[in-house]
Write a protein that holds these residues in place. Structure first.
Motif, PDB file in Angstrom:
ATOM      1  N   THR A 286       0.865  -1.184   0.000  1.00 51.62           N
ATOM      2  CA  THR A 286       0.000   0.000   0.000  1.00 51.62           C
ATOM      3  C   THR A 286       0.896   1.226   0.000  1.00 51.62           C
ATOM      4  OG1 THR A 286      -1.671  -1.189   1.270  1.00 51.62           O
ATOM      5  CG2 THR A 286      -1.877   1.210   1.169  1.00 51.62           C
ATOM      6  N   PHE A 287       0.995   1.893  -1.140  1.00 52.03           N
ATOM      7  CA  PHE A 287       1.969   2.964  -1.298  1.00 52.03           C
ATOM      8  C   PHE A 287       1.496   4.323  -0.787  1.00 52.03           C
ATOM      9  CE2 PHE A 287       3.144   0.045  -4.910  1.00 52.03           C
ATOM     10  CZ  PHE A 287       4.287  -0.437  -4.297  1.00 52.03           C
ATOM     11  N   ASP A 295       3.703   6.368   1.394  1.00 54.55           N
ATOM     12  CA  ASP A 295       4.367   5.603   2.449  1.00 54.55           C
ATOM     13  C   ASP A 295       5.742   5.164   1.948  1.00 54.55           C
ATOM     14  OD1 ASP A 295       5.198   3.771   4.349  1.00 54.55           O
ATOM     15  OD2 ASP A 295       3.168   3.048   4.751  1.00 54.55           O
ATOM     16  N   THR A 296       6.765   5.901   2.321  1.00 59.91           N
ATOM     17  CA  THR A 296       8.113   5.590   1.847  1.00 59.91           C
ATOM     18  C   THR A 296       8.620   4.266   2.399  1.00 59.91           C
ATOM     19  OG1 THR A 296       9.068   6.931   3.617  1.00 59.91           O
ATOM     20  CG2 THR A 296       8.679   8.021   1.503  1.00 59.91           C
ATOM     21  N   GLY A 297       8.083   3.868   3.554  1.00 60.81           N
ATOM     22  CA  GLY A 297       8.437   2.557   4.092  1.00 60.81           C
ATOM     23  C   GLY A 297       8.002   1.441   3.161  1.00 60.81           C
ATOM     24  N   GLU A 298       6.842   1.609   2.509  1.00 59.53           N
ATOM     25  CA  GLU A 298       6.365   0.632   1.539  1.00 59.53           C
ATOM     26  C   GLU A 298       7.233   0.632   0.284  1.00 59.53           C
ATOM     27  OE1 GLU A 298       2.925  -1.613   1.764  1.00 59.53           O
ATOM     28  OE2 GLU A 298       4.614  -1.577   3.156  1.00 59.53           O
ATOM     29  N   TRP A 299       7.738   1.817  -0.102  1.00 59.46           N
ATOM     30  CA  TRP A 299       8.684   1.857  -1.224  1.00 59.46           C
ATOM     31  C   TRP A 299       9.886   0.957  -0.917  1.00 59.46           C
ATOM     32  CZ3 TRP A 299       9.463   7.850  -2.164  1.00 59.46           C
ATOM     33  CH2 TRP A 299       8.249   8.403  -2.600  1.00 59.46           C
ATOM     34  N   GLY A 328       5.607   7.169  -7.520  1.00 59.42           N
ATOM     35  CA  GLY A 328       6.603   7.426  -6.491  1.00 59.42           C
ATOM     36  C   GLY A 328       7.446   6.208  -6.201  1.00 59.42           C
ATOM     37  N   ALA A 329       6.792   5.052  -6.110  1.00 61.56           N
ATOM     38  CA  ALA A 329       7.508   3.795  -5.891  1.00 61.56           C
ATOM     39  C   ALA A 329       8.391   3.459  -7.084  1.00 61.56           C
ATOM     40  CB  ALA A 329       6.517   2.667  -5.629  1.00 61.56           C
ATOM     41  N   SER A 330       7.909   3.730  -8.290  1.00 60.27           N
ATOM     42  CA  SER A 330       8.679   3.416  -9.496  1.00 60.27           C
ATOM     43  C   SER A 330       9.988   4.184  -9.534  1.00 60.27           C
ATOM     44  CB  SER A 330       7.851   3.729 -10.745  1.00 60.27           C
ATOM     45  OG  SER A 330       6.759   2.859 -10.867  1.00 60.27           O
TER      46      SER A 330
END
Length: 449
Positions: A286-287, A295-299, A328-330
Motif C-alpha cells: 500500500t503505497f 508511504d516511503t516505508g512501503e517503497w 513514487g515507488a517506481s
C-alpha cells in the motif's frame, strides 16, 4: 454492407483468398454504417460522479452514421474486429476532458479535417479488416488487402515530424482525437496507418495488439524509449494486462528479466504461462497512507522484495503506466542510472515522487506516447512472425461494446477485450494454418480468463 461481408466471408477456406477479397473493389460503398459513438449532447451525463461510478454502458451507443467522403492519402476499411483500449474508456466517461474538444480543434485545421467535427464521435483505436477504397495518391494498398491499423494519425506538413513522427505538431491518436474510429463496421484511416494483417491470426486476434503492442515496443525496445538490452531487469506494472502482457513478452523475447507486478493469483499464473518467473503480488503493498501522503516505508519494502527475487539487483527499467498510484515507488526502486519510462496514467495523471531519488541517483524519466509508423510496423512484424502473441481473453459483438468498456474500466478483465464488428463469430480470417498450429497454445493462453 451485407454484400461486403459476403465477399469477405467467401475467402474463408478458399484456395485463393486474395482473389475472393479483390471482389470488394466492385461493390458499392454503403451510404451509412453502424458505429459506436459518444454524443456531444451527453457530455455532462456523469457530472458530479466519482470516476469509478461512471458507466460506459450509458454513454457508448451503437448507431447508424453517414459514411464520410474519402480524402487524399486515406483508406476506407471494412472492419471485421476491433478492441477496447483505455482511451475508449476515457472517451466514454468524458475524462479528463471531452474528446469533442479534440474534434473541434482538428476540424479547424483544413476543409478536409472539418469532417471530424461532428455532434457524435465514432470511437476505437484498433482495427483489423479489408481495404474497400483508397483515396488519391495511395499506391501501397488496394481494395481487398487484409490489414490492421495502428492509431497514429499525423499530417507531416511540419519539419518537426520528419525525424520522429510523434513530434509532428499535428500528431493525434486515431479514434480518440479523430473521428471515424475502429469500433464500427467501417473506418477511415490514413494509408500510413495500415499494416499487413498477420496471416495466422483470426480477425479479433489480429485487431487486439495494434495500440498496446506498439506502445510497449516503443517504451521498451526503441531508442526513443528505454532501449532495452539483454540482461536488463524490467519491472512491469500490470504485467498480465492489455499493455503489460506485451511488455512481458517483449522483455522475455529480448533477453531481459521481467519482474511482473500483478494483483491476483490468476494474473500471476498468466505471467508464468508467458514464461516469466519473477512475480510480485501488488495487493501486498500500500503505497499511500492517505490521499496526500505516500508511504516511503512501503517503497523500501517493495524494493527489497524486487531484490529478493532478482538476487540483489534493482530494475534497470521500470515500465510505468498506472501513474499516480505507483509512480513514487517506481522512481524509488529504479536502479542508479536506471530509467522509468511512462505512458498513460490509469490511476491518475498528477504524479508525485521524491526528486532526491531521481537526481542524486542520476535516474531518467522518459515520456512515451504510442509509436511511430516504423516502430508500429516492427511490433506488428513480431506478431506476424509468431514471436509475440495476442492476449485476447474475451470478445463481444459490436452491440455490447459498452459492456466490454465497462469491464476494462473496472479492471475486471485480463489481457485485451476484443470486439467483433462485421465478423459474425470468433475464429475467422485465419490464412496460415501451419504457423497457427505451431503457436496455438500461446495464441489462446489468455482465452477464458
Amino acid at each position: 454492407m451485407r454484400d461486403i461481408l459476403d465477399a469477405i466471408m467467401a475467402a474463408e477456406g478458399a484456395s485463393d483468398p486474395a482473389k475472393e477479397l479483390a471482389a470488394v473493389a466492385g461493390l458499392a460503398v454503403p451510404e451509412s454504417y453502424r458505429g459506436v459513438v459518444v454524443r456531444a449532447d451527453e457530455v455532462e451525463v456523469f457530472d458530479g460522479m466519482a470516476t469509478r461510478e461512471k458507466d460506459p454502458r450509458k454513454s457508448l451507443h451503437v448507431q447508424e452514421v453517414p459514411t464520410p467522403e474519402l480524402g487524399p492519402g486515406e483508406a476506407l476499411v471494412a472492419v471485421m474486429a476491433s478492441a477496447i483500449n483505455y482511451n475508449t474508456v476515457w472517451t466514454s466517461i468524458f475524462e479528463p476532458v471531452s474528446t469533442f474538444s479534440f474534434l473541434k480543434k482538428y476540424g479547424k485545421l483544413s476543409d478536409l479535417t472539418r469532417r471530424h467535427d461532428l455532434p457524435y464521435h465514432v470511437v476505437g483505436s484498433d482495427a483489423a479488416g479489408v481495404v474497400l477504397r483508397v483515396g488519391a495518391g495511395v499506391t501501397k494498398w488496394k481494395p481487398g488487402d487484409e490489414v490492421v491499423a495502428h492509431c497514429l494519425s499525423v499530417e507531416l506538413e511540419d519539419p518537426a515530424g520528419h525525424d520522429d513522427t510523434l513530434l509532428d505538431p499535428q500528431q493525434r491518436i486515431w479514434g480518440f482525437e479523430t473521428n471515424f474510429g475502429g469500433l464500427a463496421e467501417l473506418a477511415v484511416v490514413k494509408s500510413n496507418q495500415l499494416m499487413p494483417k498477420p496471416a495466422h491470426l483470426s480477425w479479433e486476434e489480429a485487431a487486439s495488439p495494434g495500440l498496446v503492442n506498439s506502445t510497449a515496443y516503443r517504451q521498451l525496445v526503441s531508442h526513443h524509449g528505454a532501449a532495452m538490452k539483454q540482461g536488463d531487469v524490467v519491472l512491469i506494472w500490470g504485467a498480465s494486462g492489455g499493455l503489460g502482457g506485451y511488455a512481458t513478452q517483449l522483455a522475455l523475447h529480448g533477453g531481459a528479466i521481467p519482474v511482473c507486478v500483478v494483483s491476483s493469483p490468476e494474473k500471476a499464473e498468466l505471467c508464468r504461462r508467458m514464461g516469466a518467473e519473477l512475480v510480485i503480488d501488488r495487493t501486498e503493498f500500500t503505497f499511500w497512507q492517505d490521499e496526500q501522503t505516500q508511504d516511503t516505508g512501503e517503497w523500501r519494502r517493495f524494493g527489497a522484495r524486487i531484490r529478493e527475487l532478482t538476487g540483489g539487483e534493482d530494475p534497470d527499467i521500470v515500465f510505468e503506466h498506472p501513474g499516480r498510484e505507483t509512480f513514487g515507488a517506481s522512481v524509488y526502486v529504479a536502479k542508479r542510472g536506471g530509467t522509468v519510462v511512462t505512458c498513460a496514467s490509469t490511476s491518475g495523471f498528477m504524479h508525485q515522487f521524491d526528486n532526491r531519488y531521481l537526481w542524486m541517483n542520476v535516474k531518467r524519466i522518459i515520456g512515451s506516447h504510442f509509436a511511430n509508423y516504423r516502430e508500429a510496423w516492427e511490433a506488428n512484424r513480431l506478431i506476424a512472425l509468431g514471436r509475440i502473441h495476442p492476449t485476447v481473453s474475451r470478445t463481444y459483438p459490436l452491440e455490447q461494446t459498452g459492456q466490454a468498456a465497462y469491464e476494462v474500466h473496472r479492471n475486471a478483465h485480463q489481457g485485451k477485450v476484443g470486439v467483433r464488428c462485421l465478423a459474425p463469430v470468433d475464429g475467422l480470417g485465419v490464412r496460415d494454418r501451419a504457423l497457427r498450429e505451431r503457436h496455438e497454445p500461446a495464441i489462446n493462453r489468455f482465452r477464458g480468463h
